[in-house]
Design a protein around this motif. Structure first.
Motif, short mmCIF file in Angstrom:
data_model
loop_
_atom_site.label_atom_id
_atom_site.label_comp_id
_atom_site.label_asym_id
_atom_site.label_seq_id
_atom_site.Cartn_x
_atom_site.Cartn_y
_atom_site.Cartn_z
N UNK A 59 -19.63 -0.43 -9.70
CA UNK A 59 -19.28 -1.22 -8.52
C UNK A 59 -18.77 -0.30 -7.42
N UNK A 60 -19.35 -0.42 -6.21
CA UNK A 60 -18.99 0.45 -5.10
C UNK A 60 -17.59 0.12 -4.60
N UNK A 61 -16.87 1.17 -4.21
CA UNK A 61 -15.53 0.98 -3.68
C UNK A 61 -15.61 0.45 -2.25
N UNK A 62 -14.71 -0.47 -1.87
CA UNK A 62 -14.72 -0.98 -0.50
C UNK A 62 -14.32 0.10 0.49
N UNK A 63 -14.79 -0.03 1.72
CA UNK A 63 -14.43 0.93 2.77
C UNK A 63 -12.99 0.67 3.23
N UNK A 64 -12.22 1.73 3.27
CA UNK A 64 -10.81 1.61 3.65
C UNK A 64 -10.50 2.64 4.72
N UNK A 65 -9.48 2.33 5.54
CA UNK A 65 -9.09 3.25 6.60
C UNK A 65 -7.72 3.87 6.38
N UNK A 66 -7.00 3.45 5.35
CA UNK A 66 -5.68 4.01 5.07
C UNK A 66 -5.39 3.89 3.59
N UNK A 67 -5.01 5.01 2.98
CA UNK A 67 -4.70 5.01 1.55
C UNK A 67 -3.19 4.93 1.34
N UNK A 68 -2.80 4.15 0.34
CA UNK A 68 -1.40 4.02 -0.06
C UNK A 68 -1.33 4.23 -1.56
N UNK A 69 -0.50 5.16 -1.99
CA UNK A 69 -0.35 5.45 -3.42
C UNK A 69 1.07 5.15 -3.85
N UNK A 124 -11.55 -3.43 5.93
CA UNK A 124 -11.91 -3.86 7.28
C UNK A 124 -11.39 -5.27 7.57
N UNK A 125 -11.21 -6.08 6.53
CA UNK A 125 -10.72 -7.44 6.72
C UNK A 125 -9.20 -7.50 6.83
N UNK A 126 -8.52 -6.35 6.65
CA UNK A 126 -7.07 -6.31 6.76
C UNK A 126 -6.32 -6.48 5.46
N UNK A 174 -0.88 -10.58 -3.48
CA UNK A 174 -1.05 -9.94 -2.18
C UNK A 174 -1.98 -8.74 -2.19
N UNK A 175 -2.57 -8.43 -3.38
CA UNK A 175 -3.49 -7.31 -3.49
C UNK A 175 -4.85 -7.80 -3.98
N UNK A 176 -5.90 -7.27 -3.37
CA UNK A 176 -7.26 -7.64 -3.78
C UNK A 176 -7.75 -6.67 -4.86
N UNK A 177 -8.68 -7.15 -5.68
CA UNK A 177 -9.29 -6.36 -6.75
C UNK A 177 -8.26 -5.87 -7.76
N UNK A 178 -7.26 -6.67 -8.02
CA UNK A 178 -6.24 -6.32 -9.02
C UNK A 178 -6.84 -6.38 -10.42
N UNK A 179 -6.81 -5.28 -11.19
CA UNK A 179 -7.33 -5.34 -12.57
C UNK A 179 -6.53 -6.34 -13.39
#
Length: 428
Positions: free
Chosen positions: A1-11, A29-31, A368-373
């Motif tokens: 599964x391809x990773x979504x495009x993101x503009x800011x990483x948070x670890x 891109x959807x915020x 509040x997080x998408x794609x949570x395992x």
């Protein structure tokens, strides 16, 4: 599964007494904040929320982050780290300024926050958070954005979290020893509340009880902010130790038995259900050898297991009740208790806590997080998810406000000479 495009990483890295977990997320891109990778390792150097072995903690952090990086397909450098030690202290500082009915401008707000920053007394501790949570007009009306409003009196409530300096320094060294930069160390109750509590719950009043492995943090929210905090040096690992001691088995087996067969509520069938256990020196029971004082030929009843669990829970809930009463959480029924942390995954714990505390209790899970395992969607990972949300929002913190700069006016030679001549003519 391809990773979504993101503009800011948070670890985010949650260093607990039982596990070290990491999460890499990005703003899409959807915020929304989407999870790109996660990692988890056994915590081998933390006791009761404090670093006890720096080398083993560094190794656990490094392995956890490397696992998350492989899943996310990226390398990270900056991280947000949680702190859940028992030295946390919460306070609210209120600062006011006379406005004389004039309109509130941005310099007025800046001066008010600067005054609040100077008014914080750490009393020998380290200021972990100093966040403006609520502005007030004329000492009564709470507002979120006072800019442009007329006021006789402008005030602000500043939420301050203090901690002992040495444990924070040790935690910072462990993370930096894993070749990572620490953006900020975040108090665990703040991160967990951000992931588990709704804005309405924080405003109306709610108690958040984090059942960690070695520490149980009890925090009280009201008026939209954290107003009380108390740490209890007891957690889910104490239940595991009680099981291991009661039945003479290894900690690892006691943990498995607790997870698979344990419960906080007892029923009649528990007296008939038998659980096979192994002695501490082997994986199978030795015929004719008792596995513990409450075991019979390598077997115990589920009722005996539940009795050991409930005995420890009774001690823990008594401490939680005392902490809530000490923070003023004694109004009529209606205020809710949210139970989260790894200990909240025990079967029947919500019903048990509701009876012990006399309050409505629900289990707090991260949101509040998408794609949570699915493996990370339980209450044990609420702090980790809250750290990611905290890092993505990057809230205002008065610790980062620099002192007001002094404006220096440079005068060229002709102007300087003219001013000197005018001064001489005036004086002579």
């Amino acid at each position: 599964m391809a990773q979504p495009k993101v503009d800011k990483l948070v670890t985010a890295i949650d260093i607990g007494s039982w596990k070290v977990s990491a999460l890499i997320a990005g703003r899409t891109e959807t915020g929304e904040l989407a999870i790109l990778g996660t990692g988890q390792r056994e915590s081998r150097g933390v006791r009761r929320g404090f670093i006890a072995d720096m080398e083993r903690t560094e190794l656990a952090v490094r392995e956890t982050v490397e696992q998350a990086e492989r899943v996310a397909g990226t390398n990270i450098e900056d991280v947000w780290v949680s702190f859940s030690g028992g030295s946390l202290v919460s306070d609210v500082v209120t600062v006011e300024r006379d406005m004389g009915g004039y309109r509130v401008e941005q310099p007025d707000i800046d001066d008010l926050l600067a005054t609040g920053q100077q008014g914080i007394d750490p009393d020998g501790r380290v200021v972990l958070h100093a966040q403006p949570t609520c502005f007030t007009i004329n000492g009564k009306v709470p507002v979120k954005k006072p800019l442009g409003m007329h006021a006789d009196l402008l005030g602000v409530d500043i939420h301050v979290v203090l901690a002992d300096g040495a444990p924070l320094a040790n935690l910072d060294l462990c993370v930096r020893g894993a070749y990572l930069n620490v953006n900020s160390i975040v108090a665990s109750p703040i991160a967990t509340g951000l992931a588990c509590l709704s804005e309405e719950e924080r405003d109306l009043g709610v108690a958040l009880v984090e059942l960690g492995a070695g520490v149980t943090n009890v925090s009280l929210y009201a008026g939209g902010m954290l107003v009380g905090l108390h740490s209890i040096p007891m957690g889910a690992s104490d239940i595991t130790d009680d099981i291991a001691s009661a039945f003479g088995i290894r900690r690892s087996q006691a943990e498995r038995i607790k997870c698979f067969y344990g419960s906080a509520m007892q029923n009649r069938r528990d007296f008939r259900d038998m659980i096979e256990i192994a002695p501490p020196h082997g994986d199978v029971a030795v015929p004719g050898q008792s596995a513990g004082p409450n075991a019979d030929g390598g077997k115990i009843t589920r009722a005996a297991l539940v009795a050991v669990i409930c005995e420890r829970l009774n001690l823990l809930m008594t401490e939680v009740n005392t902490a809530l009463a000490g923070m003023g959480f004694n109004s009529p029924t209606g205020r809710q208790v949210v139970l989260t942390g790894g200990g909240a995954e025990l079967k029947g714990i919500a019903d048990y806590a509701q009876g012990a505390l006399g309050r409505a209790v629900r289990i707090g899970r991260p949101r509040g997080l998408a794609a949570m395992p699915e493996a990370h969607s339980g209450p044990a990972f609420a702090t980790l998810a809250g750290l990611a949300l905290y890092g993505a929002s990057n809230p205002v913190d008065l610790r980062t406000i620099a002192p007001a700069p002094q404006t220096v006016h440079r005068i060229n030679p002709p102007q300087w000479w003219q001013r000197m001549m005018r001064a001489m003519k005036t004086n002579y």
